[in-house]
Scaffold this motif. Structure first.
Motif, PDB file in Angstrom:
ATOM      1  N   THR A  90       0.814  -1.217   0.000  1.00 39.94           N
ATOM      2  CA  THR A  90       0.000   0.000   0.000  1.00 39.94           C
ATOM      3  C   THR A  90       0.847   1.267   0.000  1.00 39.94           C
ATOM      4  OG1 THR A  90      -0.190  -0.185   2.411  1.00 39.94           O
ATOM      5  CG2 THR A  90      -2.000  -1.071   1.100  1.00 39.94           C
ATOM      6  N   ARG A 107      -7.030  -6.397  -2.678  1.00 37.56           N
ATOM      7  CA  ARG A 107      -7.605  -6.248  -1.343  1.00 37.56           C
ATOM      8  C   ARG A 107      -8.197  -4.845  -1.192  1.00 37.56           C
ATOM      9  NH1 ARG A 107      -2.262  -5.658  -1.624  1.00 37.56           N
ATOM     10  NH2 ARG A 107      -1.143  -4.218  -0.236  1.00 37.56           N
ATOM     11  N   LYS A 109      -8.057  -2.603   1.223  1.00 36.03           N
ATOM     12  CA  LYS A 109      -7.184  -1.536   1.731  1.00 36.03           C
ATOM     13  C   LYS A 109      -6.342  -0.938   0.605  1.00 36.03           C
ATOM     14  CE  LYS A 109      -3.971  -0.728   5.578  1.00 36.03           C
ATOM     15  NZ  LYS A 109      -3.200   0.329   5.156  1.00 36.03           N
ATOM     16  N   ASP A 112      -8.509   1.356  -1.415  1.00 37.18           N
ATOM     17  CA  ASP A 112      -8.713   2.608  -0.694  1.00 37.18           C
ATOM     18  C   ASP A 112      -7.525   3.548  -0.866  1.00 37.18           C
ATOM     19  OD1 ASP A 112     -11.113   1.587   0.226  1.00 37.18           O
ATOM     20  OD2 ASP A 112     -10.325   1.009   2.197  1.00 37.18           O
ATOM     21  N   GLU A 113      -6.318   3.009  -0.696  1.00 37.95           N
ATOM     22  CA  GLU A 113      -5.108   3.832  -0.784  1.00 37.95           C
ATOM     23  C   GLU A 113      -4.893   4.341  -2.208  1.00 37.95           C
ATOM     24  OE1 GLU A 113      -3.108   4.840   1.596  1.00 37.95           O
ATOM     25  OE2 GLU A 113      -3.984   3.717   3.259  1.00 37.95           O
TER      26      GLU A 113
END
Length: 233
Positions: A90, A107, A109, A112-113
């Motif tokens: 990330t 994934r 996360k 999102d990043e």
């Protein structure tokens, strides 16, 4: 020369892919992505000289170093699309604008990043949702059952354009398992489309299984060894 005969190999592979498309009956166009990991920038130049317009790298730093070397030398092939096909931490999402397509959105996360970074820069990233159809513990990716919810969640991230699905089959799996994985990825793509995403790509198939992947509808195959020979490193 290290890559002598590459044009002939590319022509042979393209012919085999065309035959596999005919056998599979999906009628899709297939992009050949030359995976140049552990080879130097000369592999990128050889691929381009052989008529390949897409190159793939597993590791961000290796890809960026090749891009920098080719740009500095004034030899970056015109019209080349760079694909990042490997797992991404990330904290390295800032590198994604250097690639035309990111295959391994594996994934929530990471999504999102990546979305936050792209929104901050005012850009849109083209990505593929990575799926893990048979639940291999050594590979990332969403289970098929998770795809509808993630597809809905991704609608809230306009800085990401979900172009389709990527998957990897287990190494040395029997044909029945390969087909199960590739059909599952095709189903995942349909789930994305049903959720309203412009998802047409199926990135699946590597040197050991790409013809079966094409028979099952692959629109992108990621080939290294079959083009360049066995790698070191």
């Amino acid at each position: 020369m290290e890559f002598l005969g590459l044009k002939q190999r590319v022509a042979q592979v393209r012919g085999e892919i065309a035959d596999a498309v005919a056998r599979g009956g999906h009628g899709q166009a297939v992009r050949l992505i030359a995976v140049t990991k552990t080879h130097g920038p000369e592999a990128v130049l050889a691929a381009a000289a052989a008529g390949i317009t897409d190159v793939g790298e597993n590791k961000v730093q290796e890809a960026l170093s090749k891009q920098e070397a080719l740009t500095a030398a004034g030899t970056m092939p015109h019209g080349l699309t760079w694909h990042l096909i490997g797992h991404l931490q990330t904290n390295k999402v800032k590198a994604l604008p250097s690639f035309g397509l990111f295959h391994a959105m594996d994934r929530a996360k990471l999504a999102d990043e990546a979305a936050a970074m792209a929104a901050k820069r005012g850009i849109t990233l083209d990505v593929l949702l990575q799926v893990n159809i048979v639940g291999e513990e050594t590979k990332g990716g969403h289970a098929l059952s998770e795809v509808p919810a993630e597809a809905e969640r991704l609608h809230g991230m306009p800085s990401l354009r979900v172009r389709g699905v990527m998957t990897m089959a287990p190494f040395d799996a029997p044909e029945a398992v390969l087909r199960q994985v590739f059909r599952g990825a095709r189903e995942a793509r349909e789930l994305l489309r049903a959720a309203g995403h412009d998802a047409h790509e199926l990135s699946m198939g590597m040197s050991g299984d790409y013809l079966i992947a094409v028979e099952e509808g692959a629109t992108m195959v990621r080939l290294g060894t079959v083009l360049f020979g066995a790698r070191g490193g």
